[in-house]
Design a protein around this motif. Structure first.
Motif, PDB file in Angstrom:
ATOM      1  N   UNK A 117       7.280  -9.516  -2.391  1.00  0.00           N
ATOM      2  CA  UNK A 117       5.972  -9.202  -1.491  1.00  0.00           C
ATOM      3  C   UNK A 117       5.655  -8.352  -0.538  1.00  0.00           C
ATOM      4  N   UNK A 118       5.503  -7.183  -0.911  1.00  0.00           N
ATOM      5  CA  UNK A 118       6.163  -5.871  -0.048  1.00  0.00           C
ATOM      6  C   UNK A 118       5.845  -5.588   1.007  1.00  0.00           C
ATOM      7  N   UNK A 119       6.755  -5.408   1.964  1.00  0.00           N
ATOM      8  CA  UNK A 119       6.041  -5.395   3.560  1.00  0.00           C
ATOM      9  C   UNK A 119       6.229  -3.485   3.631  1.00  0.00           C
ATOM     10  N   UNK A 120       4.929  -2.767   4.511  1.00  0.00           N
ATOM     11  CA  UNK A 120       5.534  -1.084   4.797  1.00  0.00           C
ATOM     12  C   UNK A 120       5.104  -1.027   6.304  1.00  0.00           C
ATOM     13  N   UNK A 121       5.952   0.185   7.350  1.00  0.00           N
ATOM     14  CA  UNK A 121       5.799   0.007   8.520  1.00  0.00           C
ATOM     15  C   UNK A 121       4.356   1.467   8.122  1.00  0.00           C
ATOM     16  N   UNK A 122       3.499   1.556   8.541  1.00  0.00           N
ATOM     17  CA  UNK A 122       1.706   2.073   9.555  1.00  0.00           C
ATOM     18  C   UNK A 122       2.797   3.198   9.837  1.00  0.00           C
ATOM     19  N   UNK A 123       3.874   2.611  10.219  1.00  0.00           N
ATOM     20  CA  UNK A 123       4.225   4.243  11.463  1.00  0.00           C
ATOM     21  C   UNK A 123       4.703   5.347   9.977  1.00  0.00           C
ATOM     22  N   UNK A 124       5.941   5.224   9.635  1.00  0.00           N
ATOM     23  CA  UNK A 124       7.001   5.641   8.770  1.00  0.00           C
ATOM     24  C   UNK A 124       7.298   5.694   7.583  1.00  0.00           C
ATOM     25  N   UNK A 125       6.489   4.648   6.539  1.00  0.00           N
ATOM     26  CA  UNK A 125       6.250   4.156   5.562  1.00  0.00           C
ATOM     27  C   UNK A 125       7.708   3.309   4.932  1.00  0.00           C
ATOM     28  N   UNK A 126       8.518   3.134   6.023  1.00  0.00           N
ATOM     29  CA  UNK A 126       9.807   2.369   5.320  1.00  0.00           C
ATOM     30  C   UNK A 126       9.265   1.249   4.765  1.00  0.00           C
ATOM     31  N   UNK A 127      10.152   0.393   3.718  1.00  0.00           N
ATOM     32  CA  UNK A 127       9.195  -0.564   2.813  1.00  0.00           C
ATOM     33  C   UNK A 127      10.733  -1.388   2.972  1.00  0.00           C
ATOM     34  N   UNK A 128      10.034  -2.950   3.070  1.00  0.00           N
ATOM     35  CA  UNK A 128      11.535  -4.123   2.853  1.00  0.00           C
ATOM     36  C   UNK A 128      10.218  -4.958   1.486  1.00  0.00           C
ATOM     37  N   UNK A 129      11.068  -5.802   0.820  1.00  0.00           N
ATOM     38  CA  UNK A 129      10.552  -6.309  -0.379  1.00  0.00           C
ATOM     39  C   UNK A 129      10.612  -7.898   0.639  1.00  0.00           C
ATOM     40  N   UNK A 130      10.320  -9.278   0.443  1.00  0.00           N
ATOM     41  CA  UNK A 130      10.692 -10.058   0.742  1.00  0.00           C
ATOM     42  C   UNK A 130      10.541 -11.562  -0.426  1.00  0.00           C
ATOM     43  N   UNK A 131      11.485 -11.933  -0.895  1.00  0.00           N
ATOM     44  CA  UNK A 131      11.000 -13.420  -1.790  1.00  0.00           C
ATOM     45  C   UNK A 131       9.918 -13.926  -1.073  1.00  0.00           C
ATOM     46  N   UNK A 132      10.210 -14.168  -0.489  1.00  0.00           N
ATOM     47  CA  UNK A 132       9.661 -15.669   0.357  1.00  0.00           C
ATOM     48  C   UNK A 132       8.679 -15.009   1.933  1.00  0.00           C
ATOM     49  N   UNK A 133       7.245 -15.178   2.502  1.00  0.00           N
ATOM     50  CA  UNK A 133       6.547 -14.887   3.188  1.00  0.00           C
ATOM     51  C   UNK A 133       6.001 -15.873   4.174  1.00  0.00           C
ATOM     52  N   UNK A 134       7.005 -16.850   4.377  1.00  0.00           N
ATOM     53  CA  UNK A 134       6.541 -18.109   4.913  1.00  0.00           C
ATOM     54  C   UNK A 134       7.253 -17.364   6.584  1.00  0.00           C
ATOM     55  N   UNK A 135       8.127 -16.516   6.848  1.00  0.00           N
ATOM     56  CA  UNK A 135       8.348 -15.813   7.693  1.00  0.00           C
ATOM     57  C   UNK A 135       7.645 -14.838   8.543  1.00  0.00           C
ATOM     58  N   UNK A 136       7.500 -14.913  10.093  1.00  0.00           N
ATOM     59  CA  UNK A 136       7.205 -13.757  10.146  1.00  0.00           C
ATOM     60  C   UNK A 136       7.298 -12.280  10.009  1.00  0.00           C
ATOM     61  N   UNK A 137       6.435 -11.166   9.848  1.00  0.00           N
ATOM     62  CA  UNK A 137       6.451 -10.313   8.315  1.00  0.00           C
ATOM     63  C   UNK A 137       8.128  -9.573  10.227  1.00  0.00           C
TER      64      UNK A 137
END
Length: 152
Positions: A117-137
């Motif tokens: 799963x890919x998460x991106x900051x809407x303001x600066x564009x930093x990216x974090x990938x996670x294998x699990x999505x059952x946690x808070x973003x």
């Protein structure tokens, strides 16, 4: 290359750089974080890294973060040489595989036990990938930016 003694042995072979640990990951262009549970199998982690590097062609390195603790970066070039075993001179794979090749046999089809799963900051564009999505973003490490949103 020497890694931190706290780095889990399964992931140790994927850590190429511990000298400049930018715990925010994605702080510089071409970097991202990959968060995962320390119980994640090495083969699943390698498949996830293949996906992450294929999904973002400008990505140079990924900060490995098992259980919320950064252990070091894996660089695209080293990962491709070590895991994918490609030879850039002729474009063909070598006779023997790289890390995780085992008996050099492969199973048909894509792995089904993980999803990146890919998460991106809407303001600066930093990216974090996670294998699990059952946690808070994840939260962006930049003060005031707040929670990241799932990008893909």
């Amino acid at each position: 290359m020497e890694t931190s003694p706290e780095a889990p042995r399964g992931y140790e072979a994927l850590v190429h750089d511990t000298s400049v640990l930018d715990v925010s990951g994605g702080g510089r262009s071409g970097q991202a974080r990959l968060e995962f549970a320390s119980s994640t199998r090495l083969l699943e982690l390698m498949e996830t890294l293949r996906y992450v590097f294929a999904a973002d062609p400008v990505l140079d390195s990924v900060l490995l973060v098992p259980d919320g603790r950064p252990v070091g970066f894996t660089a695209r070039v080293r990962f491709e040489q070590q895991v994918l075993g490609t030879d850039r001179r002729d474009g063909r794979p070598p006779l023997r595989g790289g890390l995780g090749a085992g008996d050099h046999g492969t199973l048909p089809g894509a792995p089904t036990r993980f999803t990146a799963y890919c998460y991106r900051c809407g303001q600066c564009g930093r990216v974090t990938y996670r294998i699990a999505a059952d946690e808070a973003p994840p939260a962006c490490p930049v003060a005031g930016h707040g929670a990241m949103r799932m990008a893909r």
